[in-house]
Design a protein around this motif. Structure first.
Motif: not given
Length: 399
Positions: A45-49, A73-79
């Motif tokens: 809802g906050g326009n983050r992928c 998986l390890p944490a991914v860089r998203d948002g």
């Protein structure tokens, strides 16, 4: 060195001066940033992928053991926003970022070559050969250490390395910012991606490149379908190769740990340099640690079939050759007179040719390019997209 054929309205002045591109930006139709997230991502809802993957349903730790079929998986860089990702895509292919307009990020990270470049060592500005091979970028959003010597801790930090290296893109912070600010299109698009207050800045340049690279997700190979429960996704030879890969004899999975196929650690394996090149000290330099001499970050094996030649120096032409290195004996290629602290997994597994061939079969089952992004056909700068190492591709048409 050949240069991009510029439109008549352009004036390319070298030495850090500006490219006059505003007239061209006005003449051509405006570029619109994609409002949709890339495949594999869902917009909140906050326009983050945000990344969506079947691996997120597994709760087994990614950093314990040798990576079972249903390991997380390890944490991914998203948002990042869709607009930030798409702006990064344009910047990635734009030779405006290099000092002389001859190279883009894609020159060394070609989308058709696993986001590597098919060379043992890339060609930088002025035709200079760079010291280490160009690593592939698929799944780089999962990586916590970047560059072969692991000296960068974020994609934003990593971006500044090639941008400002005299041997690679040859830019300066002041020069690249000036060239971007001379483009009315980039001024508008940075505002669209980061808001009026954020706008065009070096920090947002690095962030946009990080956003695009974090969207390069490859988790839908035949191996992945097998891991999620579809046994027929792999043939018998590939399953044999997986068994060799995970065996205590070969021990491949202890460093190339599924499902990322890297444990992200630095390993000293004693790989040889190409003939005539000096020994590469590797991670010992940035970490100021002699025990890391000849040490390099363990790369992911995702899409490894596409990124030959192999190792930090491109020493091995084929996957078979690279695999065979590990079975020729501990330290067999260490230069005379050097004492390296070889990783304890480097020993003498004595794999035969058939077992090595099965390893190659399995590694080829890690290939997945279904989320490969489109190369823009035109750029906000008005320059032609460049995505061939030392070959400037002239393209036309719609983005």
């Amino acid at each position: 060195m050949r240069f991009t054929r510029l439109p008549a309205a352009f004036a390319l002045l070298l030495g850090g001066a500006l490219l006059s591109i505003s007239e061209v930006s006005i003449a051509q139709a405006s570029i619109t940033l994609n409002p949709h997230c890339p495949p594999g991502f869902e917009r909140d809802g906050g326009n983050r992928c945000l990344l969506r993957s079947l691996y997120q349903q597994y709760d087994s730790p990614h950093n314990v053991g040798v990576g079972g079929l249903k390991t997380a998986l390890p944490a991914v860089r998203d948002g990042f926003s869709p607009q930030q990702i798409d702006l990064g895509r344009y910047l990635f292919f734009d030779p405006l970022l290099s000092a002389d307009g001859s190279l883009s990020c894609a020159s060394c990270h070609h989308p058709d070559k696993g986001f590597a470049d098919g060379r043992a060592r890339p060609i930088g500005i002025g035709g200079q050969e760079i010291g280490r091979s160009a690593p592939g970028l698929w799944n780089v959003g999962f990586m916590k250490r970047l560059f072969w010597d692991a000296r960068a801790q974020s994609l934003e930090e990593q971006a500044q390395g090639p941008l400002y290296s005299p041997q690679e893109m040859g830019s300066t912070p002041e020069g690249v910012l000036q060239r971007l600010q001379s483009s009315a299109e980039y001024q508008r698009l940075f505002g669209e991606a980061f808001g009026v207050e954020g706008g065009l800045s070096l920090g947002n340049l690095y962030r946009a490149l990080a956003a695009f690279q974090s969207s390069l997700i490859s988790l839908n190979s035949r191996y992945d379908r097998y891991a999620h429960g579809y046994r027929d996704a792999l043939n018998e030879r590939e399953i044999e190769g997986l068994n060799v890969f995970r065996s205590f004899v070969a021990r491949c999975a202890e460093c190339h740990t599924p499902p990322l196929f890297s444990n992200q650690e630095i390993a000293v394996i004693g790989t040889p340099e190409p003939d005539g090149l000096p020994f590469d000290e590797g991670a010992a330099v940035p970490f100021k640690d002699a025990t890391l001499a000849g040490g390099f970050k363990v790369p992911s094996l995702r899409n490894i079939e596409l990124t030959a030649p192999y190792m930090h120096s491109g020493r091995f032409e084929t996957l078979f050759d690279a695999s065979e290195f590990y079975t020729k004996g501990r330290g067999h290629a260490v230069p005379e007179g050097r004492e390296l602290y070889l990783h304890w997994h480097i020993w003498e597994p004595e794999l035969n040719d058939d077992e090595l061939e099965r390893l190659v079969d399995f590694m080829k089952a890690l290939t997945d390019e279904r989320f490969k992004p489109d190369t823009p056909q035109r750029l906000p700068s008005g320059l032609a997209p460049v995505h061939n190492n030392n070959e400037l591709a002239l393209q036309a048409g719609e983005n």
